[in-house]
Design a protein around this motif. Structure first.
Motif, mmCIF file in Angstrom:
data_model
loop_
_atom_site.group_PDB
_atom_site.id
_atom_site.type_symbol
_atom_site.label_atom_id
_atom_site.label_comp_id
_atom_site.label_asym_id
_atom_site.label_seq_id
_atom_site.Cartn_x
_atom_site.Cartn_y
_atom_site.Cartn_z
ATOM 1 N N THR A 182 -11.659 24.897 -55.390
ATOM 2 C CA THR A 182 -12.965 25.528 -56.107
ATOM 3 C C THR A 182 -12.358 27.075 -56.650
ATOM 4 O O THR A 182 -13.164 27.690 -57.119
ATOM 5 C CB THR A 182 -13.917 25.607 -54.838
ATOM 6 N N CYS A 183 -11.245 27.616 -56.216
ATOM 7 C CA CYS A 183 -10.556 29.010 -56.496
ATOM 8 C C CYS A 183 -9.353 28.939 -57.197
ATOM 9 O O CYS A 183 -8.789 30.111 -57.582
ATOM 10 C CB CYS A 183 -10.802 29.722 -55.306
ATOM 11 N N THR A 184 -8.598 27.727 -57.166
ATOM 12 C CA THR A 184 -7.217 27.829 -57.567
ATOM 13 C C THR A 184 -6.998 26.454 -58.512
ATOM 14 O O THR A 184 -7.290 25.520 -57.996
ATOM 15 C CB THR A 184 -6.324 27.698 -56.521
ATOM 16 N N GLN A 185 -6.417 26.872 -59.660
ATOM 17 C CA GLN A 185 -6.144 25.944 -60.788
ATOM 18 C C GLN A 185 -4.854 25.192 -60.100
ATOM 19 O O GLN A 185 -3.724 26.018 -60.092
ATOM 20 C CB GLN A 185 -5.957 26.392 -62.271
ATOM 21 N N PHE A 186 -4.681 23.978 -59.840
ATOM 22 C CA PHE A 186 -3.378 23.261 -59.277
ATOM 23 C C PHE A 186 -2.169 23.644 -60.148
ATOM 24 O O PHE A 186 -1.019 23.688 -59.734
ATOM 25 C CB PHE A 186 -3.650 21.784 -58.908
ATOM 26 N N GLU A 187 -2.210 23.629 -61.517
ATOM 27 C CA GLU A 187 -1.383 23.663 -62.186
ATOM 28 C C GLU A 187 -0.610 25.113 -62.486
ATOM 29 O O GLU A 187 0.399 25.302 -62.923
ATOM 30 C CB GLU A 187 -1.625 23.091 -63.870
ATOM 31 N N LYS A 188 -1.312 25.872 -61.702
ATOM 32 C CA LYS A 188 -0.706 27.314 -61.792
ATOM 33 C C LYS A 188 0.183 27.492 -60.488
ATOM 34 O O LYS A 188 0.849 28.563 -60.353
ATOM 35 C CB LYS A 188 -1.822 28.500 -61.564
ATOM 36 N N VAL A 189 0.089 26.506 -59.516
ATOM 37 C CA VAL A 189 0.881 26.729 -58.368
ATOM 38 C C VAL A 189 1.785 25.340 -57.861
ATOM 39 O O VAL A 189 2.468 25.500 -57.037
ATOM 40 C CB VAL A 189 -0.078 27.036 -56.868
ATOM 41 N N VAL A 190 1.680 24.395 -58.797
ATOM 42 C CA VAL A 190 2.500 23.240 -58.721
ATOM 43 C C VAL A 190 3.442 22.854 -59.668
ATOM 44 O O VAL A 190 2.844 23.186 -61.108
ATOM 45 C CB VAL A 190 1.334 21.897 -58.174
ATOM 46 N N LYS A 191 4.395 22.458 -59.665
ATOM 47 C CA LYS A 191 5.288 22.144 -60.826
ATOM 48 C C LYS A 191 6.413 20.941 -60.302
ATOM 49 O O LYS A 191 6.653 20.730 -59.058
ATOM 50 C CB LYS A 191 5.984 23.298 -61.296
ATOM 51 N N ASP A 192 6.918 20.237 -60.951
ATOM 52 C CA ASP A 192 7.949 19.310 -60.965
ATOM 53 C C ASP A 192 7.651 18.410 -59.892
ATOM 54 O O ASP A 192 8.353 18.044 -58.759
ATOM 55 C CB ASP A 192 9.209 20.096 -60.565
ATOM 56 N N VAL A 193 6.544 17.645 -59.878
ATOM 57 C CA VAL A 193 6.087 16.601 -58.755
ATOM 58 C C VAL A 193 6.686 15.304 -59.638
ATOM 59 O O VAL A 193 6.555 14.983 -60.718
ATOM 60 C CB VAL A 193 4.882 16.552 -58.330
ATOM 61 N N ASP A 194 7.089 14.061 -58.605
ATOM 62 C CA ASP A 194 7.332 13.124 -59.252
ATOM 63 C C ASP A 194 6.191 12.086 -59.395
ATOM 64 O O ASP A 194 6.411 11.122 -60.203
ATOM 65 C CB ASP A 194 8.092 12.500 -58.227
ATOM 66 N N LEU A 195 5.046 12.283 -58.673
ATOM 67 C CA LEU A 195 3.997 11.449 -58.820
ATOM 68 C C LEU A 195 2.581 12.166 -58.705
ATOM 69 O O LEU A 195 2.603 13.103 -57.908
ATOM 70 C CB LEU A 195 3.931 10.241 -57.911
ATOM 71 N N VAL A 196 1.656 11.983 -59.481
ATOM 72 C CA VAL A 196 0.449 12.501 -59.353
ATOM 73 C C VAL A 196 -0.497 11.131 -59.138
ATOM 74 O O VAL A 196 -0.437 10.332 -60.014
ATOM 75 C CB VAL A 196 0.101 13.385 -60.762
ATOM 76 N N LEU A 197 -1.215 11.291 -58.147
ATOM 77 C CA LEU A 197 -2.341 10.138 -58.037
ATOM 78 C C LEU A 197 -3.680 10.826 -58.084
ATOM 79 O O LEU A 197 -4.225 12.093 -57.610
ATOM 80 C CB LEU A 197 -2.342 9.642 -56.504
ATOM 81 N N ASP A 198 -4.441 10.465 -59.283
ATOM 82 C CA ASP A 198 -5.757 11.009 -59.697
ATOM 83 C C ASP A 198 -6.759 10.044 -59.418
ATOM 84 O O ASP A 198 -6.853 9.097 -59.829
ATOM 85 C CB ASP A 198 -5.687 11.138 -61.095
ATOM 86 N N THR A 199 -7.734 10.746 -58.420
ATOM 87 C CA THR A 199 -8.951 10.091 -58.122
ATOM 88 C C THR A 199 -10.108 10.439 -58.454
ATOM 89 O O THR A 199 -11.207 10.110 -58.277
ATOM 90 C CB THR A 199 -8.939 10.042 -56.629
ATOM 91 N N VAL A 200 -9.923 11.496 -59.642
ATOM 92 C CA VAL A 200 -11.003 12.131 -60.249
ATOM 93 C C VAL A 200 -11.234 11.926 -61.847
ATOM 94 O O VAL A 200 -12.419 11.539 -62.290
ATOM 95 C CB VAL A 200 -10.813 13.612 -60.068
ATOM 96 N N GLY A 201 -10.170 11.915 -62.591
ATOM 97 C CA GLY A 201 -10.293 11.559 -63.913
ATOM 98 C C GLY A 201 -10.695 12.824 -64.866
ATOM 99 O O GLY A 201 -10.760 13.975 -64.327
ATOM 100 N N GLY A 202 -11.070 12.497 -66.169
ATOM 101 C CA GLY A 202 -11.409 13.578 -67.007
ATOM 102 C C GLY A 202 -10.625 14.572 -67.236
ATOM 103 O O GLY A 202 -9.351 14.547 -67.411
ATOM 104 N N GLU A 203 -10.961 15.951 -67.054
ATOM 105 C CA GLU A 203 -10.165 17.101 -67.355
ATOM 106 C C GLU A 203 -8.962 17.124 -65.959
ATOM 107 O O GLU A 203 -7.814 17.598 -66.624
ATOM 108 C CB GLU A 203 -11.162 18.404 -66.972
ATOM 109 N N ILE A 204 -9.430 16.793 -64.951
ATOM 110 C CA ILE A 204 -8.401 16.882 -63.770
ATOM 111 C C ILE A 204 -7.148 16.095 -64.519
ATOM 112 O O ILE A 204 -5.791 16.140 -64.202
ATOM 113 C CB ILE A 204 -8.673 16.323 -62.540
#
Length: 202
Positions: free
Chosen positions: A84-106
């Protein structure tokens, strides 16, 4: 059903737990020591995925609303991002796997946090295979099913209390409309269980 596993706990396996297990391990190939970002970590699938990844020995990063930050941390996430207050891509990098349960823009924004060779698994839509190829990554929509062996393993982990079956709310069969309304809010913790009889204990 293993001893010490309640009917309510067992009811959470084929939906949330099995989906999370299959996405992380069968589709995503998650192993100990890897970094995984789980979107919607407090939800019906996300809560299991967070616990499974932590149990496996991965470094778990979750996204959640403000009210669920501590809850997701209690499931084993080392880092929890308040979406609600932080964009994840601004604080996360170099992950091996992303599990998306939201879709769309995320889903679209998740490419930028993956390391080269990383994997993007979505529960809702097929990520672009063309983009994955261009970036040297893997991408897939989780559409297969956990095996009987997987289901047995999950049930044993819950029965042994190594994994918690997180149940948001239980409803009786005649309350099915309320159950649907609760599901449609999209902001629950864990699974919603519909009881055929008066009780799913035992």
């Amino acid at each position: 059903m293993p001893e010490h596993l309640t009917f309510a706990d067992a009811a959470t396996i084929t939906g949330g737990a099995a989906t999370a297990w299959n996405a992380l391990f069968n589709e995503g190939g998650l192993t100990a020591g890897q970094r995984v970002l789980i979107h919607g970590s407090a939800g019906g699938v996300g809560a299991f995925a967070t616990q499974f990844a932590s149990w496996k020995g991965a470094y778990v990063i979750g996204t959640a609303s403000t009210a669920n930050i501590d809850f997701v941390r209690s499931l084993g996430a080392e880092m929890v991002i308040d979406y609600t207050c932080t964009q994840f891509e601004k604080v996360v990098k170099d992950v091996d796997l992303v599990l998306d349960t939201v879709g769309g823009e995320i889903l679209n924004r998740s490419w930028s946090v993956l390391s080269r060779g990383g994997t993007l698994i979505s529960l809702l839509e097929q990520p672009s295979l063309e983009k994955a190829m261009q970036l040297g990554m893997k991408a897939n929509r989780n559409s297969s099913f956990a095996s009987n062996k997987d289901l047995k393993t999950i049930a044993e982990l819950i029965a042994q209390k190594k994994i918690k079956a997180v149940i948001d709310k239980t409803f009786l069969l005649h309350e099915v409309q309320q159950a649907h309304r609760q599901s449609e809010t999209g902001h629950g913790r864990g699974r919603i269980v519909l009881c055929i009889a008066d009780s799913l204990g035992g």
